[in-house]
Design a protein around this motif. Structure first.
Motif, mmCIF file in Angstrom:
data_model
loop_
_atom_site.group_PDB
_atom_site.id
_atom_site.type_symbol
_atom_site.label_atom_id
_atom_site.label_comp_id
_atom_site.label_asym_id
_atom_site.label_seq_id
_atom_site.Cartn_x
_atom_site.Cartn_y
_atom_site.Cartn_z
ATOM 1 N N THR A 202 0.832 -1.206 0.000
ATOM 2 C CA THR A 202 0.000 0.000 0.000
ATOM 3 C C THR A 202 0.865 1.253 0.000
ATOM 4 O O THR A 202 0.591 2.213 -0.732
ATOM 5 N N GLY A 203 1.922 1.242 0.804
ATOM 6 C CA GLY A 203 2.802 2.401 0.885
ATOM 7 C C GLY A 203 3.553 2.668 -0.405
ATOM 8 O O GLY A 203 3.660 3.818 -0.849
ATOM 9 N N VAL A 204 4.075 1.613 -1.026
ATOM 10 C CA VAL A 204 4.821 1.784 -2.277
ATOM 11 C C VAL A 204 3.905 2.291 -3.389
ATOM 12 O O VAL A 204 4.255 3.223 -4.125
ATOM 13 N N ILE A 205 2.731 1.697 -3.505
ATOM 14 C CA ILE A 205 1.796 2.112 -4.554
ATOM 15 C C ILE A 205 1.380 3.568 -4.360
ATOM 16 O O ILE A 205 1.355 4.357 -5.318
ATOM 17 N N ALA A 206 1.075 3.959 -3.124
ATOM 18 C CA ALA A 206 0.672 5.341 -2.851
ATOM 19 C C ALA A 206 1.811 6.307 -3.163
ATOM 20 O O ALA A 206 1.588 7.390 -3.735
ATOM 21 N N PHE A 207 3.028 5.929 -2.803
ATOM 22 C CA PHE A 207 4.197 6.782 -3.040
ATOM 23 C C PHE A 207 4.426 6.987 -4.537
ATOM 24 O O PHE A 207 4.653 8.112 -5.000
ATOM 25 N N VAL A 208 4.369 5.898 -5.296
ATOM 26 C CA VAL A 208 4.599 5.983 -6.742
ATOM 27 C C VAL A 208 3.490 6.783 -7.423
ATOM 28 O O VAL A 208 3.751 7.664 -8.249
ATOM 29 N N GLU A 209 2.253 6.501 -7.060
ATOM 30 C CA GLU A 209 1.132 7.186 -7.706
ATOM 31 C C GLU A 209 1.133 8.680 -7.411
ATOM 32 O O GLU A 209 0.747 9.492 -8.263
ATOM 33 N N ALA A 210 1.578 9.063 -6.214
ATOM 34 C CA ALA A 210 1.607 10.484 -5.859
ATOM 35 C C ALA A 210 2.525 11.269 -6.790
ATOM 36 O O ALA A 210 2.280 12.448 -7.078
ATOM 37 N N GLY A 211 3.568 10.618 -7.278
ATOM 38 C CA GLY A 211 4.493 11.291 -8.173
ATOM 39 C C GLY A 211 4.079 11.255 -9.629
ATOM 40 O O GLY A 211 4.736 11.876 -10.476
ATOM 41 N N LEU A 212 3.000 10.538 -9.924
ATOM 42 C CA LEU A 212 2.575 10.381 -11.317
ATOM 43 C C LEU A 212 1.294 11.130 -11.659
ATOM 44 O O LEU A 212 1.034 11.402 -12.835
ATOM 45 N N ARG A 213 0.511 11.457 -10.644
ATOM 46 C CA ARG A 213 -0.772 12.106 -10.931
ATOM 47 C C ARG A 213 -0.553 13.477 -11.562
ATOM 48 O O ARG A 213 0.294 14.248 -11.102
ATOM 49 N N PRO A 214 -1.309 13.779 -12.609
ATOM 50 C CA PRO A 214 -1.169 15.092 -13.260
ATOM 51 C C PRO A 214 -1.448 16.228 -12.283
ATOM 52 O O PRO A 214 -2.291 16.108 -11.391
ATOM 53 N N VAL A 215 -0.717 17.316 -12.441
ATOM 54 C CA VAL A 215 -0.936 18.495 -11.606
ATOM 55 C C VAL A 215 -2.168 19.229 -12.122
ATOM 56 O O VAL A 215 -2.251 19.544 -13.315
ATOM 57 N N PRO A 216 -3.156 19.496 -11.251
ATOM 58 C CA PRO A 216 -4.366 20.195 -11.710
ATOM 59 C C PRO A 216 -4.023 21.560 -12.297
ATOM 60 O O PRO A 216 -3.142 22.268 -11.793
ATOM 61 N N ALA A 217 -4.696 21.905 -13.369
ATOM 62 C CA ALA A 217 -4.467 23.212 -13.989
ATOM 63 C C ALA A 217 -4.936 24.314 -13.048
ATOM 64 O O ALA A 217 -5.946 24.183 -12.355
ATOM 65 N N SER A 218 -4.185 25.404 -13.000
ATOM 66 C CA SER A 218 -4.558 26.530 -12.136
ATOM 67 C C SER A 218 -5.836 27.173 -12.650
ATOM 68 O O SER A 218 -6.042 27.331 -13.858
ATOM 69 N N LEU A 219 -6.711 27.523 -11.726
ATOM 70 C CA LEU A 219 -7.970 28.166 -12.111
ATOM 71 C C LEU A 219 -7.749 29.653 -12.343
ATOM 72 O O LEU A 219 -6.925 30.269 -11.714
#
Length: 219
Positions: A202-219
């Motif tokens: 769970t920790g490894v998957i969460a760590f990896v995914e946190a670095g891969l999720r697209p950054v939301p566009a600024s409003l």
């Protein structure tokens, strides 16, 4: 262990001089188990065939019925590790492969659970790599590169489809690899901290995914 040794026998049938499969597999189990145990205690390089004969309960002549030298024995073990990793990581279901995030999670879990099931084999391959003869060392390097490429392929597809943020795919794949290795190389550390296999996953998957999720566009 028995199933793995049966696969080794199948791949090396031409060189193993014991004809009865059930006898050959049973003795390969004894040989491989002794090899992994002794290597963990004193290193493969320092382990002699006489040591293996004594630990496995076979005669020197009995050992030579399965391999001609330690390098061939080493090749048997490394070949099984490499082949098994490749088969497991390439077996993701189609519905999992359809989504890059799901596919990446599946790969991480499949790899770590495999190393849990084959922990002595993976520790052997990792700890002894520097002392391998050049050909076997090259095979080990190629196997690691092949594993990284499996992850890189999924990462690349995730970037191309917009599921992942823009990243250096090859670098990210190489950074994921140590996270996969840490579970079997530093098992005692996680045992002391009461971290279970599922918690580590769970920790490894969460760590990896946190670095891969697209950054939301600024409003």
């Amino acid at each position: 262990m028995e199933a793995l040794c049966a696969r080794i026998l199948e791949r090396h049938r031409d060189s193993v001089r014991v004809q009865k499969p059930h006898v050959a597999v049973a003795n390969l189990v004894r040989i491989i188990d002794a090899t992994l145990t002794l290597s963990n205690k004193q290193g493969f390089h320092a382990t002699s065939l006489r040591d293996l004969a004594e630990a496995s309960g076979l005669s020197m002549g009995g050992l030579y019925s399965y391999f001609d030298n330690k390098t061939m024995l080493l090749s048997m073990i490394l070949g099984e590790v490499s082949t098994t990793v490749s088969e497991v990581l390439c077996a993701a279901p189609d519905e999992v492969m359809a989504n890059p995030f799901n596919h990446l999670r599946w790969l991480i879990e499949a790899h770590i659970r495999l190393t849990e099931a084959m922990q002595p084999w993976f520790v052997f391959a990792y700890m002894e790599a520097k002392a391998f003869p050049s050909v076997e060392r090259r095979k080990a390097v190629d196997s690691e590169a092949a594993t990284e490429e499996v992850f890189a392929t999924v990462l690349r597809r995730g970037v191309e489809t917009g599921a992942f943020r823009a990243i250096d795919v090859d670098l990210t794949a190489s950074l994921i690899k140590p996270l996969l290795q840490d579970w079997y190389v530093k098992r005692s550390k996680y045992r002391r901290r009461n971290i279970s296999l599922d918690a580590y996953l769970t920790g490894v998957i969460a760590f990896v995914e946190a670095g891969l999720r697209p950054v939301p566009a600024s409003l």
